[in-house]
Design a protein around this motif. Structure first.
Motif, PDB file in Angstrom:
ATOM      1  N   ARG A   1      35.666 130.681 -12.011  1.00  0.00           N
ATOM      2  CA  ARG A   1      36.766 131.173 -12.850  1.00  0.00           C
ATOM      3  C   ARG A   1      36.316 132.440 -13.565  1.00  0.00           C
TER       4      ARG A   1
ATOM      5  N   LEU B   1      40.359 125.427 -21.874  1.00  0.00           N
ATOM      6  CA  LEU B   1      41.252 126.261 -21.064  1.00  0.00           C
ATOM      7  C   LEU B   1      41.763 127.474 -21.844  1.00  0.00           C
ATOM      8  N   SER B   2      41.812 127.365 -23.175  1.00  0.00           N
ATOM      9  CA  SER B   2      42.288 128.485 -23.997  1.00  0.00           C
ATOM     10  C   SER B   2      41.347 129.687 -23.921  1.00  0.00           C
ATOM     11  N   GLU B   3      40.092 129.474 -23.496  1.00  0.00           N
ATOM     12  CA  GLU B   3      39.137 130.570 -23.371  1.00  0.00           C
ATOM     13  C   GLU B   3      39.229 131.283 -22.021  1.00  0.00           C
ATOM     14  N   LEU B   4      40.028 130.770 -21.121  1.00  0.00           N
ATOM     15  CA  LEU B   4      40.082 131.304 -19.761  1.00  0.00           C
ATOM     16  C   LEU B   4      41.252 132.269 -19.571  1.00  0.00           C
TER      17      LEU B   4
ATOM     18  N   PRO C   1      43.693 130.148 -16.578  1.00  0.00           N
ATOM     19  CA  PRO C   1      43.289 128.771 -16.881  1.00  0.00           C
ATOM     20  C   PRO C   1      43.519 127.794 -15.729  1.00  0.00           C
ATOM     21  N   GLU C   2      42.396 127.221 -15.264  1.00  0.00           N
ATOM     22  CA  GLU C   2      42.411 126.161 -14.263  1.00  0.00           C
ATOM     23  C   GLU C   2      41.236 125.242 -14.538  1.00  0.00           C
ATOM     24  N   THR C   3      41.457 123.946 -14.401  1.00  0.00           N
ATOM     25  CA  THR C   3      40.360 123.000 -14.557  1.00  0.00           C
ATOM     26  C   THR C   3      39.562 122.943 -13.255  1.00  0.00           C
TER      27      THR C   3
END
Length: 196
Positions: A168, A105-108, A111-113
């Motif tokens: 995403r 998520l830190s790369e987004l 951030p959403e799963t």
């Protein structure tokens, strides 16, 4: 002897004056009745004005869309319409699901799963609006043979925004992920979009 305050006009007796005094309860009743009558009148006038602001039947018909999922094979996507906007419905493969879940998520940017973007028990069905969050272009990737970009999701040809298999944002100017509208499964092969 009468005082100036109690002086009667010529030709009027004190019994005549008592007959002219209004009953205070009658005055209150008339005031309350007038206010109630005005309130009912205002309601009768306001009700049609308020009712005309309700959405018409054709607008209500556009507020939801039913999508049949039975013809969408794993790895395929279709484009349909929801509230006059393109709607992407994708049947993710196990490989695409694994790729989406492997991204930290830190790369987004937004951030959403994948679990947050799909329904429990139906993780393979990704339903998003087909509108790029940069300037509203329609990304490629839902049609057969269209470029999906380096992350296997969607590619916006207008300004180069790239989305992954969970729709995403991964590269380009778009600030947000493709929007996931409210929807619910009415059966294993049918989705009602526009209603949670």
């Amino acid at each position: 002897m009468a005082t100036a305050d109690n002086a009667l006009p010529p030709g009027e007796s004190s019994t005549d004056r008592e007959d002219h005094v209004e009953n205070p309860r009658r005055r209150d009743y008339l005031s309350i009745g007038a206010v109630a009558f005005a309130g009912v009148g205002a309601g009768v006038i306001a009700l049609p004005l308020i009712n005309q602001m309700n959405p018409s039947a054709d607008v209500l018909a556009l507020s939801t869309t039913t999508v049949d999922l039975s013809g969408i094979e794993p790895g395929q996507a279709i484009t349909t319409s929801f509230r006059k906007q393109p709607l992407f419905v994708r049947n993710l493969t196990p490989k695409e699901i694994a790729e989406a879940e492997a991204v930290p998520l830190s790369e987004l940017r937004d951030p959403e799963t994948l679990a947050q973007r799909t329904k429990e028990g139906h993780e393979n069905w990704l339903i998003t609006l087909g509108v790029c969050t940069h300037l509203g272009c329609v990304p490629l990737g839902a049609g057969e043979g269209e470029t999906r970009g380096p992350f296997g999701g969607y590619f916006c040809p207008c300004h180069g925004s790239v989305y992954d298999t969970a729709a995403r944002i991964r590269q380009g100017p778009a600030p947000k992920n493709l929007f996931v509208p409210e929807y619910k499964f009415t059966s294993d092969t049918t989705v009602l979009v526009g209603e949670a």
